[in-house]
Write an enzyme that holds these catalytic residues in place. Structure first.
Site, mmCIF file in Angstrom:
data_model
loop_
_atom_site.group_PDB
_atom_site.id
_atom_site.type_symbol
_atom_site.label_atom_id
_atom_site.label_comp_id
_atom_site.label_asym_id
_atom_site.label_seq_id
_atom_site.Cartn_x
_atom_site.Cartn_y
_atom_site.Cartn_z
ATOM 1 N N SER A 36 0.206 -0.349 2.321
ATOM 2 C CA SER A 36 -0.350 0.112 3.590
ATOM 3 C C SER A 36 0.335 -0.583 4.772
ATOM 4 O O SER A 36 1.549 -0.563 4.870
ATOM 5 C CB SER A 36 -1.869 -0.098 3.582
ATOM 6 O OG SER A 36 -2.492 0.685 4.567
ATOM 7 N N ASP A 53 -2.942 6.184 0.279
ATOM 8 C CA ASP A 53 -2.887 4.723 0.430
ATOM 9 C C ASP A 53 -2.926 3.987 -0.914
ATOM 10 O O ASP A 53 -3.801 4.226 -1.736
ATOM 11 C CB ASP A 53 -4.063 4.270 1.296
ATOM 12 C CG ASP A 53 -3.913 2.835 1.780
ATOM 13 O OD1 ASP A 53 -3.754 1.939 0.949
ATOM 14 O OD2 ASP A 53 -3.955 2.618 3.003
#
Length: 639
Positions: free
Chosen positions: A382, A501
């Protein structure tokens, strides 16, 4: 499948100079024993040789002996569900096959020689004799075996190579000059020997002044010449921690010899040259024996003023390399990085996800560089992936902070969608941010492979419900996949599958770095809050109560609750957070900046967040530096 080699079929008289190598390994393995007991072991072993591609043992076969690798390299394979996978590699001085000898269980793996190798075996009968007449030997052996079993998890899959062949695969490469530079850097990590076509005729002479003259072996198929040369080379190899074999710029007999005796092969190429296969690759590497391939590492040489590499994928697509390294000519730091990778002393930096808190990564990195800690490999999830990609451009910490400041000048998550059919945030701002950053600092359409430093990021393959490590491919798309928080940001399509993610599965991917080739030290920056905030209410307030509370000044608010986006973001990484203790145990140096007052979306607090990361890192590094000094003072006082 190569034929399994029988120990009995390959036994031969004890080679004098190789016997010295055997003694070194036995003393290292059974160091607490007196010399007569070590001699008792040496007198009961049988010598055997394996050519590259030959199999020492097969999974499921009965265990007849244990083996000690005197010189060479073996690769361990395991068959599971009809598929074969590499487990690890065995280098000189290691013992294998001991479990089957002691427990009489079938062999648990298949072992194949990567290169020409020399071993000794201790069979059941000899082991029984030692148990009956020298019980101290079997006790010491058993203790060592148990000790190794306990530390098996700490053994890297790809151990340190001893002998490396330097093979030019394009024009414009000065392999001799390259070898001298690499040898100088490797000398920081051990004794280095260097052989080229001229000095390689009598390699044993450098290690043993009494070595007999070697045969002239222009015909590399001469078995006698090969064996005599191998004995001399093994003595030379045993006298050094690292050996560099400089191959010719053609598929000569010497080049063939270099490749046959290499643990790893460095393919040296001019980055400006066409990425076609070299004559040496076509003649000597393409048709090597099955399972015998020494690992190939592509080393791309760039001009000193090159801003960023490009077109790396064209080189990788034509070669089964396990890794690649970018070097700038005359750039000492790049050669030092290669030496650390090849000696397994490389430093890997892992950056966790955590929204705006990830700005603290920049402060930690600045502190590391100020203390002289070089980072060779970076990875993250991320926002950690974004910051890791910045670091992989090999810019200074000051430049990286300027790059990030420009990128996050606007809140990248403020473009909320009115009709959240797939996500609460449109993601256009974030996509534009990533696209501009990649284009400006790496190049439009750049791939992960085009970064100066090796890099990976973690994403979740939604279509397959699993974690994926992205190490090649489009850099912008990979970063967007790693940061696409489920429900908050739109997923990314890669190869026809949805990705989001990586924090869902692995928000702090230290385990991936721990298995990276060449990495010996892992530094991790975690963003999980160290303290748990207690909620001082019994029931959740109504929507109107929350709205009125938000109109009050921050210090006067009654309800300190996360907003819907923050709640969604934090919820997606709960599984990853449960693995924090395990991840922390895999780090050699751990940072966890105190960011309790920094929210996941507090992008405006750029300077304060970077400063908190820097100050925390300085505190940790100072404490680490003080620890050895305190221990030394304590020891002196006690004496």
């Amino acid at each position: 499948m190569p034929n399994t080699v029988s120990a009995n079929a390959m036994t031969e008289p004890r080679p004098p100079r190789q016997d010295d190598l055997l003694l070194q390994h036995l003393r290292a393995f059974l160091g607490t024993l007196e010399a007569p007991l070590i001699d008792a072991v040496r007198d009961r072993v049988h010598w055997l040789r394996l050519a590259g591609g030959q199999t020492l043992m097969r999974q499921g076969d009965p265990g007849e002996a244990l083996y000690l690798l005197v010189s060479g390299r073996l690769r361990v394979y395991i068959e599971e569900d009809g598929a074969r996978r590499v487990v690890r590699e065995i280098s000189r001085g290691e013992v294998v096959g001991e479990m089957s000898l002691i427990t009489e269980a079938p062999r648990s793996a298949t072992l194949v020689a990567i290169r020409d190798s020399v071993l000794v075996s201790l069979d059941k009968e000899a082991f029984a004799q030692l148990q009956a007449h020298q019980p101290q030997v079997t006790l010491a052996l058993t203790r060592k075996i148990i000790e190794r079993w306990r530390t098996e998890h700490a053994i890297p899959a790809l151990g340190r190579p001893v002998t490396m062949a330097l093979l030019p695969v394009s024009g414009g490469v000065d392999a001799a000059a390259f070898a001298k530079s690499l040898a100088a850097e490797l000398a920081r990590h051990g004794r280095v020997g260097l052989l080229d076509a001229a000095s390689g005729e009598r390699p044993g002479a450098a290690a043993d002044a009494t070595a007999a003259p070697e045969a002239n072996d222009d015909d590399d198929d001469d078995e006698v010449a090969q064996r005599r040369w191998a004995i001399g080379f093994n003595a030379f190899e045993g006298a050094h921690d690292y050996v560099l074999l400089v191959a010719d710029d053609a598929p000569t007999a010497w080049t063939r010899r270099c490749l046959r005796h290499a643990d790893e092969i460095l393919l040296l190429a001019d980055a400006k040259a066409p990425p076609v296969l070299h004559a040496s690759e076509t003649a000597l590497l393409v048709d090597r024996p099955q399972l015998a391939e020494a690992a190939e590492i592509l080393v791309l040489l760039h001009d000193a003023g090159t801003a960023m590499p490009s077109g790396t994928s064209r080189w990788l697509a034509r070669r089964p390399v396990v890794d690649h390294v970018h070097l700038r000519r005359g750039h000492a730091a790049d050669m030092a990085r290669l030496a650390r990778i090849q000696s397994r002393h490389a430093v890997g930096l892992v950056l966790a996800g955590g929204g705006a808190r990830g700005l603290a990564h920049l402060g930690v990195y600045r502190a590391l560089r100020e203390r002289g800690i070089e980072v060779d490999y970076v990875g993250g999830t991320s926002i950690g992936a974004i910051m890791a990609a910045f670091i992989a451009t090999d810019e200074t910490p000051q430049r990286l902070e300027a790059m990030a400041r420009a990128a996050f000048a606007r809140n990248p998550t403020a473009d909320y969608t009115l009709v959240p059919l797939i996500s609460l945030i449109k993601g256009r701002r974030l996509r534009g941010l990533v696209a501009r950053s990649v284009a400006e600092h790496v190049g439009a359409g750049a791939a992960i492979e085009d970064l100066w430093k090796r890099f990976y990021c973690i994403a979740t393959n939604y279509s397959r419900a699993g974690e994926v490590v992205l190490q090649r491919g489009d850099l912008q798309r990979s970063l967007m996949a790693s940061i696409a928080i489920p429900g908050a940001l739109p997923p990314i399509v890669i190869d026809g599958e949805l990705h989001c993610d990586g924090g869902t599965f692995n928000n702090f991917p230290v385990d991936v770095m721990r298995g990276a080739r060449g990495v010996g030290r892992v530094i991790g920056v975690d963003l999980q809050a160290g303290k748990r905030r207690r909620i001082e209410i019994d029931e959740m307030p109504s929507g109107w109560a929350m709205l009125f509370d938000r109109l009050r000044p921050r210090k006067s608010r009654r309800y300190h609750l996360p907003g819907p986006v923050s709640l969604l973001i934090n919820s997606t990484i709960l599984y990853s957070l449960s693995r924090q203790r395990q991840a922390r145990a895999l780090t050699d140096l751990y940072f966890n900046p105190p960011l309790e007052r920094v929210g996941m979306l507090d992008w405006k607090r750029f300077d304060a967040t970077v400063r908190q990361g820097y100050e925390h890192a300085i505190e940790v590094l100072d404490a680490q530096a003080a620890a050895p000094a305190a221990a030394s003072t304590s020891a002196s006082t006690s004496n």
